[in-house]
Design an enzyme around this catalytic site. Sequence first.
Site, short mmCIF file in Angstrom:
data_model
loop_
_atom_site.label_atom_id
_atom_site.label_comp_id
_atom_site.label_asym_id
_atom_site.label_seq_id
_atom_site.Cartn_x
_atom_site.Cartn_y
_atom_site.Cartn_z
N ASP A 67 1.13 -1.67 -0.01
CA ASP A 67 -0.32 0.08 0.26
C ASP A 67 0.76 1.28 -0.75
OD1 ASP A 67 1.19 -0.54 2.64
OD2 ASP A 67 -0.82 -1.06 3.76
N ASN A 136 -7.62 -2.86 14.26
CA ASN A 136 -8.79 -2.93 14.52
C ASN A 136 -8.91 -4.25 12.99
OD1 ASN A 136 -7.78 -2.23 11.54
ND2 ASN A 136 -9.29 -0.19 11.71
N HIS A 138 -6.86 -4.91 10.42
CA HIS A 138 -7.18 -4.22 8.93
C HIS A 138 -5.48 -5.45 8.65
CE1 HIS A 138 -4.36 -0.33 9.78
NE2 HIS A 138 -3.94 -1.83 9.76
N GLU A 143 -9.38 -2.00 5.26
CA GLU A 143 -10.39 -1.73 6.77
C GLU A 143 -11.13 -2.70 7.11
OE1 GLU A 143 -8.54 0.25 9.25
OE2 GLU A 143 -7.75 1.52 7.60
P1 PGA Z 1 2.24 -1.64 12.71
O1 PGA Z 1 1.17 -1.95 11.89
O2 PGA Z 1 3.62 -2.83 12.42
O3 PGA Z 1 2.82 0.31 12.43
O4 PGA Z 1 1.92 -2.15 14.42
C1 PGA Z 1 0.66 -2.75 11.47
C2 PGA Z 1 -0.52 -2.31 10.16
O5 PGA Z 1 -1.72 -1.72 10.73
O6 PGA Z 1 -0.35 -3.03 9.29
#
Ligand code: PGA
Length: 243
Positions: A67, A136, A138, A143
């Site tokens: 992304d 959450n 995702h 999302e």
């Molecule tokens: P993080 O993010 O590794 O910074 O916790 C993971 C994500 O949101 O996919």
Amino acid sequence: MRIIHAKDYDDMSRKAANIISAQVILKSDATLGLATGTTPIGAYKQLIKWYEKGDVDFSEVHTYNLDEYRGLTHDDVQSYHYFMHENFFDHINIDPDNVHVPDGSNPDADAACAAYDKIVKDAGYVDLQLLGIGRNGHIGFNEPDAAFSKGTHMVDLTESTIKANSRLFEHEEDVPRQAYTMGVQTIMHARMILVAASGADKAEAVYDMIYGPVTPQVPASILQLHTNCVVVADEAALAKCPR
Ligand code: PGA
């Protein structure tokens, strides 16, 4: 799903890096789907060390990131393009032409997403997809939603994701509100999926991913249906899961 228990962040990082390096050793021209965020940084650091020792060679590897924020140029320090170079690509012998990240600088969402889909599809999808997981549930920037997404698409980031990501920006207002992300279907095309998770704030999402119902309200739960998905998580992230 296969669950690999790690002690802490460093142990998780080494185990994840071991799996990625094994993939590259087994297939020198492997296609890797890569992720940004705090979670994979330790694995990238470990891979850089092994590269420097001569243990792993990235010269034929092709990478496809999940992304990118919409509206940021490649050289913007907050872009995922920049992040990947800073934390990984600039320190290994990957051919810059083999690196792919969705083009956040293209404001035409349909064109940017279609172009990225074509790149990933023409590559035959990836051999190994590394994923973090959001608080959450995702994956990428997919999302919680009413349905699972398919190809690369534009998303409006949720308040919780904007808040979580704001730690990397000076002000919360600076966090871009939109992003281009590989869709869930594209992610599921990977021949192997490696989910890395660390920390107590991921425990609920990790439990729901592994043991909850398969629902687009927890995008990572779809990984239960993948035939070759490995979760490497530390004790804190696995705290809610039965041992
Ligand atoms: P993080 O993010 O590794 O910074 O916790 C993971 C994500 O949101 O996919």
